[in-house]
Design a protein around this motif. Sequence first.
Motif, PDB file in Angstrom:
ATOM      1  N   UNK A 129       0.815  -1.219   0.000  1.00  0.00           N
ATOM      2  CA  UNK A 129       0.000   0.000   0.000  1.00  0.00           C
ATOM      3  C   UNK A 129       0.851   1.273   0.000  1.00  0.00           C
ATOM      4  N   UNK A 130       2.130   1.123  -0.302  1.00  0.00           N
ATOM      5  CA  UNK A 130       3.033   2.280  -0.323  1.00  0.00           C
ATOM      6  C   UNK A 130       2.631   3.252  -1.436  1.00  0.00           C
ATOM      7  N   UNK A 131       2.330   4.512  -1.094  1.00  0.00           N
ATOM      8  CA  UNK A 131       1.960   5.495  -2.128  1.00  0.00           C
ATOM      9  C   UNK A 131       3.198   6.106  -2.780  1.00  0.00           C
ATOM     10  N   UNK A 132       3.611   5.563  -3.901  1.00  0.00           N
ATOM     11  CA  UNK A 132       4.812   6.052  -4.563  1.00  0.00           C
ATOM     12  C   UNK A 132       4.693   5.880  -6.066  1.00  0.00           C
ATOM     13  N   UNK A 133       5.524   6.617  -6.794  1.00  0.00           N
ATOM     14  CA  UNK A 133       5.540   6.475  -8.248  1.00  0.00           C
ATOM     15  C   UNK A 133       6.016   5.090  -8.652  1.00  0.00           C
ATOM     16  N   UNK A 134       6.962   4.550  -7.875  1.00  0.00           N
ATOM     17  CA  UNK A 134       7.454   3.203  -8.156  1.00  0.00           C
ATOM     18  C   UNK A 134       6.320   2.191  -8.061  1.00  0.00           C
ATOM     19  N   UNK A 135       5.568   2.260  -6.995  1.00  0.00           N
ATOM     20  CA  UNK A 135       4.465   1.330  -6.794  1.00  0.00           C
ATOM     21  C   UNK A 135       3.442   1.462  -7.924  1.00  0.00           C
ATOM     22  N   UNK A 136       3.104   2.700  -8.279  1.00  0.00           N
ATOM     23  CA  UNK A 136       2.117   2.937  -9.329  1.00  0.00           C
ATOM     24  C   UNK A 136       2.578   2.348 -10.660  1.00  0.00           C
ATOM     25  N   UNK A 137       3.824   2.631 -11.049  1.00  0.00           N
ATOM     26  CA  UNK A 137       4.309   2.157 -12.341  1.00  0.00           C
ATOM     27  C   UNK A 137       4.414   0.635 -12.379  1.00  0.00           C
ATOM     28  N   UNK A 138       5.018   0.039 -11.337  1.00  0.00           N
ATOM     29  CA  UNK A 138       5.226  -1.398 -11.339  1.00  0.00           C
ATOM     30  C   UNK A 138       3.924  -2.173 -11.126  1.00  0.00           C
ATOM     31  N   UNK A 139       2.885  -1.494 -10.667  1.00  0.00           N
ATOM     32  CA  UNK A 139       1.575  -2.134 -10.547  1.00  0.00           C
ATOM     33  C   UNK A 139       0.825  -2.120 -11.866  1.00  0.00           C
ATOM     34  N   UNK A 140       0.930  -1.008 -12.585  1.00  0.00           N
ATOM     35  CA  UNK A 140       0.171  -0.859 -13.823  1.00  0.00           C
ATOM     36  C   UNK A 140       0.838  -1.598 -14.991  1.00  0.00           C
ATOM     37  N   UNK A 141       2.183  -1.600 -15.026  1.00  0.00           N
ATOM     38  CA  UNK A 141       2.908  -2.174 -16.169  1.00  0.00           C
ATOM     39  C   UNK A 141       2.493  -3.613 -16.500  1.00  0.00           C
ATOM     40  N   UNK A 142       2.346  -4.502 -15.509  1.00  0.00           N
ATOM     41  CA  UNK A 142       1.973  -5.884 -15.850  1.00  0.00           C
ATOM     42  C   UNK A 142       0.474  -6.155 -15.817  1.00  0.00           C
ATOM     43  N   UNK A 143      -0.339  -5.138 -15.524  1.00  0.00           N
ATOM     44  CA  UNK A 143      -1.772  -5.370 -15.320  1.00  0.00           C
ATOM     45  C   UNK A 143      -2.461  -5.919 -16.570  1.00  0.00           C
ATOM     46  N   UNK A 144      -1.907  -5.592 -17.748  1.00  0.00           N
ATOM     47  CA  UNK A 144      -2.528  -6.072 -18.984  1.00  0.00           C
ATOM     48  C   UNK A 144      -2.410  -7.588 -19.145  1.00  0.00           C
TER      49      UNK A 144
END
Length: 240
Positions: A129-144
């Motif tokens: 649940x860390x609010x960071x740009x790293x978390x956002x990018x690495x969460x969205x990148x493989x979501x597809x």
Amino acid sequence: MSSIPRPEAGEPLFPDGTSKTSAIVEVIVIGAAFIVLAHAAAAGLRLETLMPTFLNGPERAVGATFVAGAAAQIALVLAFALVFKDLRRAIVNSLQFGTIPAWGAALIAISIHAATIAFFFLDDPAQIFEPSRRNLFLSIAPAFDGWSQEVFFRGYVIYRLARGGLPVLAQIAVSALLFAAIHVGYVGDDLLSVIWPMFGTAVLGGFLAWSVLLARGALLPAVFCHAVLIVIVQPWLALS
């Protein structure tokens, strides 16, 4: 499995008289090709230089693998769909809402899987649940991957086996095992660290396959829930 609705003529799960052998052979050969090509693309495409500067070295490598893998799997699904009608039907049905029981099965499956990963495979579950740009990018990148893998392993595989008249348990088992196979290499090197995650992934795949059967071939519950699971745990599992 008695709670699975009986398919009607014209639905993706309806047998059409094709042989069981041809269905099994096709699914195994095409499934193996999909897995091998997806892994080769993820390993061969060097995209580290395209990653955001706020990622450190290991994070850039993970992010590059995520992006390459996601792009390769989408491209493979679209390319294979030119040849295989079951895959074309799966793409269309990835937008079908399904049934409430199907959503329930998919949600329960990802909840158990996420909790297992958080408590047994991550050193610090709070980082999810860390609010960071790293978390956002690495969460969205493989979501597809949630779309491409469900369309292929739950859509194409189940539809093709169902058309061949394979029993429900066989459809679930083959879908689950192929789904687990594409995740080989995502985990540790020693035997135990390979076996347990693969077992968990196969169980997850089995429940998602059950969700598709409950939905009479609709894929949206499995697609959505798989994508949510990836967003929650994939980055931290890869970096652990």
